[in-house]
Design an enzyme around this catalytic site. Structure first.
Site, PDB file in Angstrom:
ATOM      1  N   GLU A 398      27.356  26.693  80.461  1.00 52.46           N
ATOM      2  CA  GLU A 398      26.871  28.070  80.481  1.00 52.46           C
ATOM      3  C   GLU A 398      27.742  29.016  79.661  1.00 52.46           C
ATOM      4  OE1 GLU A 398      24.962  25.989  83.840  1.00 52.46           O
ATOM      5  OE2 GLU A 398      27.029  26.083  83.096  1.00 52.46           O
ATOM      6  N   HIS A 465      21.708  27.373  95.274  1.00 54.92           N
ATOM      7  CA  HIS A 465      20.483  27.560  94.503  1.00 54.92           C
ATOM      8  C   HIS A 465      19.671  28.747  95.004  1.00 54.92           C
ATOM      9  CE1 HIS A 465      21.514  23.358  93.651  1.00 54.92           C
ATOM     10  NE2 HIS A 465      20.774  23.452  92.568  1.00 54.92           N
TER      11      HIS A 465
END
Length: 659
Positions: A398, A465
């Site tokens: 990322e 998540h």
């Protein structure tokens, strides 16, 4: 030290000498100014000038270089006016940052230089982004980025090299191996012996040079640049060198054994090259003295000009105005009245697809977004339409991908980056907070990057998540944050975010993807960022929320038919619509602010404080707020429902109505 001029002309050799002498003489002057308290800090590159100068002169003037804090020779070899450099060192207005940053913490597209941030490693990925833009446009240009041996311990180093190798990017990684990361010696930083042993592990060609030999550095970079202009691939160059002063002047050098200074003093890059030119009768002693005199005069003249420059005016409004790149957010209406029923997920996909059609310079990047279409299938079918160059699968990194987005912006390209889940953005946090958000304020470089953030709970996905993390970015000047609650807003705000030349965090709730639908325009349109939506008018109570909160509010209000409630969907969280909120609060006199995020430190707290300060006389009850429990999000569905604030919203509304 053996010098090999190869086919370099006398003129070229003399220019190399002039350019390596210039930063040495500037440094000697800066050390005097530091003692006189005329500059605040200095990171010395004495002993390492051959790397900066040799590398810079080997590149074409419009090929980008990303230097570090010991690379004065990069700036001087690009012929930046000395008066501007000295003004920058003193925090004055004719520098490059309006006094907002120091020394080499700046970039200048005029001279194709992108300066560092103090975190060191992130700049490697920015170089990848510039190199990717060059490759995609077929420019045949090299990019060079510096790293110290200490900075190579950061994860950004690994990510940048890995992506460059996987994508065959035309970037040169110049590793200045001076044996120390501040005071920590190399054997406490890494176990391998040389960086040329490390490069092949990434599939990167690696070479080692004597970093104190300017001709060796020049030839190595020249050869590498010529090679990758024709056949794009990264190359790692390890330059062996030594710094003759402390990490910065205040740190001293007591931690370095004296024998190392004695050894490397004999390898001084300036003195040895000068001796070579004298021995080869390429220059005379008289010419050396004349050149030194000429350069010292140029330095003093530059200082005189800088001394007459002004310091920045203390003006809060001016500072705030420069946080964002100038951009007027205006609504673009659809060209026709044609509408189709679309789910939230389809609306996002539609907006992204039409933006790709409108902006040929737009690239979408993320994990598994190409043939697979992303884990939520938003980019399904995009590869067939736009190709793998623009719909780009990324490695799991990322930080590097976000840095690449900034690099693409420097080359005037747009980027949309998908975080597979909003939770994973932590791995790229530094790039967002310290690079994307600050680049325009620091050196007027916009960051034309949208980070898509699939967010939210309700699907029993557990603590990694399901987080609502918009508040992490709400605190950061320079970012914009949008969070649509319905398909119409999802498309219009995404297209607006892509139009905007500032970095935008775009939050999209996973629970809404396939659970809600509405008729939305088939054509391209945008919504103005920064404007809330009045979902429902009322007179008794104001509800302020966003995202899933809007749907919870609608459900809860069915149980309170006796109340006249005004419901505001913020839609944009940064900047948030103060005018709409104030107007409603002054109308109803009561307000409840709630969000899915954990209550403590959430956005609702800032809005509540602002209302209490600016609307106090209009209030008929305390400002109330609600949010999720101050715990990580549990996996069990029943525990998750208790974690979320939906039922507590009803309790707060009931309590507020009693005032």
């Amino acid at each position: 030290m053996q010098f090999d001029k190869q086919k370099l002309s006398k003129e070229k050799l003399l220019n190399l000498y002039r350019q390596i002498l210039l930063p040495r003489l500037i440094e000697e002057k800066m050390l005097i100014l530091l003692r006189q308290n005329k500059i605040s800090k200095w990171f010395s590159g004495i002993g390492q000038e051959a790397i900066s100068v040799g590398a810079t002169l080997a590149l074409q003037p419009d090929e980008y270089i990303l230097p570090m804090h010991r690379n004065l020779g990069v700036f001087t070899s690009r012929d930046i006016p000395l008066s501007r450099l000295f003004a920058q060192f003193q925090g004055k207005m004719s520098g490059f940052t309006k006094g907002r940053d120091r020394s080499f913490h700046f970039g200048t597209n005029e001279f194709s230089i992108v300066g560092m941030i103090s975190h060191l490693g992130p700049q490697l990925a920015v170089a990848d982004g510039i190199a990717l833009a060059n490759k995609m446009s077929g420019e045949g240009k090299a990019t060079l980025v510096f790293s110290g041996d200490g900075g190579s311990s950061e994860g950004d180093f690994h990510e940048a090299l890995n992506v460059a190798a996987v994508w065959d990017l035309p970037v040169i990684f110049m590793i200045e191996n001076n044996g120390y990361g501040l005071s920590t010696p190399s054997d406490e930083q890494f176990k391998f012996k040389h960086f040329i042993d490390k490069g092949p592990g990434y599939g990167i060609e690696s070479i080692q040079v004597d970093g104190n030999n300017i001709l060796e550095v020049y030839h190595a970079v020249d050869n590498a640049a010529k090679k990758i202009r024709k056949n794009p691939k990264p190359i790692l160059i390890e330059a062996m060198t030594f710094r003759m002063r402390g990490h910065e002047e205040a740190s001293g050098t007591k931690y370095v054994p004296q024998e190392l200074f004695d050894k490397w003093a004999k390898k001084d890059p300036v003195n040895n090259f000068e001796k070579y030119l004298l021995d080869e009768k390429i220059i005379t002693t008289q010419e050396v003295e004349a050149l030194r005199k000429e350069i010292k005069k140029a330095i003093n003249d530059g200082l005189d000009i800088a001394s007459k420059d002004v310091y920045p005016e203390v003006d809060a409004n001016g500072q705030i105005e420069d946080v964002y790149a100038p951009f007027k957010s205006e609504e673009i209406a659809p060209a026709t009245d044609n509408k189709t029923t679309k789910r939230y997920v389809d609306a996002i996909s539609d907006g992204l697809k039409q933006s790709l059609e409108k902006f040929p310079e737009l690239t979408v990047m993320g994990q598994d977004i190409a043939e697979y279409g992303g884990v939520f299938k938003i980019t399904e079918g995009f590869v067939e339409k736009f190709g793998k160059d623009r719909i780009r699968n990324t490695p799991l990194c990322e930080s590097a991908i976000i840095g690449i987005g900034l690099g693409m912006s420097i080359k005037k390209r747009k980027t949309v980056i998908e975080m597979q889940f909003a939770d994973f953005v932590t791995c790229g946090f530094n790039q967002i907070i310290n690079n994307l958000a600050k680049s325009h304020y620091r050196w007027a470089q916009n960051a034309d990057v949208v980070v898509r953030m699939p967010t939210g709970a309700g699907v029993a996905a557990g603590p990694f998540h399901s987080q609502s993390n918009e508040a992490w970015f709400f605190h950061t000047p320079g970012l914009k944050i949008v969070y649509p609650s319905n398909p119409y807003d999802a498309k219009g705000l995404l297209t607006a975010a892509i139009e905007d030349t500032n970095p935008v965090m775009y939050f999209e709730h996973k629970m809404l993807y396939r659970s809600i639908s509405e008729d939305i325009p088939d054509d391209y349109y945008t919504l103005e960022i920064g404007k809330a939506n009045l979902v429902q008018e009322g007179n008794d109570i104001t509800l302020v929320t966003y995202g899933m909160g809007v749907h919870w509010a609608k459900e809860v209000l069915n149980d309170f038919p006796e109340l006249s409630v005004e419901l505001i969907d913020l839609r944009t969280l940064l900047p948030w619509d103060k005018e709409a909120v104030e107007k409603s609060v002054r109308k109803t006199g009561k307000v409840l602010i709630f969000n899915e995020d954990c209550l403590t430190g959430s956005i609702s707290g800032e809005i509540a404080a602002w209302i209490a300060e600016h609307c106090f006389e209009a209030l008929d009850a305390p400002v109330m707020r609600e949010g999720s429990l101050d715990t990580p999000i549990p996996f069990n569905k029943d525990l998750e429902q208790d974690f979320l604030p939906k039922q507590r919203i009803a309790d707060k509304l009931k309590a507020l109505a009693k005032f």
